[in-house]
Design an enzyme around this catalytic site. Sequence first.
Site: not given
Lengths: 435, 417
Positions: B362, B332
């Site tokens: 996130h 990520c």
Amino acid sequence: MAGGRMQLELSRVVQGRSRLGVLKGLGRTGQHSLEVPGCLLYTHFGTVPHLTQDTLHTLRNLPSVTQVTLSNIAEHQEVLEEFKDGFRKFAGLHDTVLYCSLHDPAALCPTGYTTNKTVSVWGSGGRIELTVAKFMALQKTVQPDWYQSMADGETWQNSTSRKRVRKSVDRTLAHLDECLLVHQKSQELDGVEVFGVVEGGDILEERVRSARETAKRPVAGFCLDGLQTGSMDQRLRTQLITAVNKELPEDKPRLLQGIGRPDEVLACVEAGVDLFESFFPFQVTERGCALCFSFDISPDPERAGRAPPEVLEQSEEKDAAGDIKQNGDLNHDDQTQMTSFEINLKDKRYQDDFKPLVEGCGCYCCKNHQRAYLHHLLVTNELLAGVLLMIHNTSHYQGFFSALREALAEDKLDLLKTRVLRAGAQQTERDEQDG
Amino acid sequence: MAAAIECGAAPNTSENNMSVKKALSVASPLTLRIVAECPVTKARVCDLILPHCTVNTPVFMPVGTQGTLKGITVHQLEALGCQICLGNTYHLGMRPGPDLIEKANGLHGFMNWKRNLLTDSGGFQMVSLVELSEVTEEGVKFKSPYDGKEILLSPEKSISIQNSLGSDIMMQLDDVVSSTVTGPRVEEAMHRSIRWLDRCIVANKNPHKQNLFAIIQGGLNSELRKACLDEMTKRDVPGFAIGGLSGGEEKDDFWRMVTLSTDHLPREKPRYLMGVGYAVDLVVCVALGCDMFDCVFPTRTARFGSALVPWGSLQVKQKQYAKDFQPIDPDCQCPTCKRHSRAYLHALFKSDTAAMHHITIHNISYQLTLMRSVRQSIMEGRFPEFIQAFMKRMFPSRDQYPSWAVDALASVNITLQ
């Protein structure tokens, strides 16, 4: 002692006591510095309260020294030991100097748990007892650039007996000696600075004794502890600090613990203090308030980037029926009380106030949002309120310290005092008039 | 690859004349460009041109209920690539109220969000949050939780508030009935929603700046849904939402209603599936032909320490992560994963609220990135392969694939391996 390169370079000493300068040689490679008088960056476990990196870095001129506390860290000792590479890396803090204190200055801890050999901190899971051995094991794991030695500072209550105060001085010195012994033998702490802690409650002789004795040890600087209580008159505090500083070497920095209110900061700088902890903006944030006191001493308002503080504007701010508490009313048990250096954004008057928190403030919050929006966020209990207020309050507080240094450089300390303290004085007058 | 087709939605005529679209650039606050269509499924990639900026679809819209996205600044949201987010008419209508927001230059001005906003009508909250007094033809009467006064939310009132909020997309007030309800109430609500749609259209003071979307109702009844679709698509609104789903209904019924709806909605107008936000649901419903989605789940679950990842979710607060020094998702690119480990976040939850913000960032990043990947794969003609890989990553084995998803994808020519 396997010390570092910390060095205090004073450029001015005003009236024999207020000091202006730079603390140099900070960090493992010694390339960081911190202007003095100044404050450390207050964090919870390495995070400035409410802020992630993006929001934190909207702030310019952050202090180069980040403060972490064993009250936050102690319970995570095992994790850090397994991590091995020190707290700074664990927390993702890159280019900063790490200072480790014992207690969180914004969190009161229960008294009565200190012994001859131990002090206690309170983590999220409860009390953790520290011996010097455990304290030093923690320092080796945290790997700060600088830490305060273990100390017994439980003497701020009014009822503290002389005997108890004496004990705190003795214990703190004993802890210091033990810490230094371990420190000198520890390779992991090579290059790390230690500050000795001066105790002594409110007893002048004990303060002097503690200072004298601590000064004999090979420490890089001094923490002044046990003076953080609203019930201590600033006059007495000034007296004690002045007496302590007389015993301390001029070329080593003095960090005052637990004091953060602007008026108290000013008084303590005048008594010879160099460094403060910056927990005050956090406390202001937690009560939904925004710092707004003026510290503008610039002759050219445009250069200072803000409008000249109008007397009228200030009294408008402070004209809150029953909202503002007298500064003197602060007591140790209720540091959550609002001061006259701030505005309470939950107040209905801000509902449709479309001005920024402080006109001319360049922080992210003031550049992008209005009082009405902050009011709404607070009324609806939205998390963003804390983020925005923390940004503003930190920025404002840093601006204050910057102005303080400027005032010392230009002999304008009295002017600054007038500006900053005017708010409190006006309120006093108004209260007295109201009877 | 399908050729790009540009279609304009003319709010005030019942024709959909392509030659009119040039003149419409002045009048139409919504233009849909179909950039690509999947030859296998019903998925499409569009550019939705709205007053504040273009929105790339398929799109997931984060929900900022009270004029804020739970601890995230507008700049952080922008930096994550969000082009449109939601505000809530019910909440904002209560506090701080439409008059104040109007004074603040609309919700955009009030929260300082420079991109697009979609506001719902307040209808869902009426049902889900509040002690319902009565639903009548007039509107929904309810008791304000703040001062106990009785308030009537009518189609006119809802649109009036949304006009004050100034959102780019407004939702009609619909007669909302829980998806688990059956019987005549469902039919009544469907018909009423049509009548309320007409009232909303009339009430819209800003048809040239604010788009009013219809909401297809009909519960889990194909006939009712079809009837609603037939009627509502006669109205010339710039877009359609599929409502009344994402409640507690069976997924098997859910997907059938979604695909029935997209089968009967015009191709050249956006399809907004309300309240859907779980990753699997998003991917499947894109395959079934939906363009826009919203859900509180990603941001809400973040505050409990639940981080969304390609293989499900990760409960950061659990003990097992105390000594886990990897980021939440090593692949990520969000600010949280680039800087912090699971172990640090786990510990931070004990010390500061910022832990929640890290996870919120996130999760929003996860959702937006997912949609971007979906979009990219459709444009490159490999959406079916994307779906296979996505499912494989998400579930430990083929026999754990939810059967409704298998069926739904099969209905659009995807046989999961």
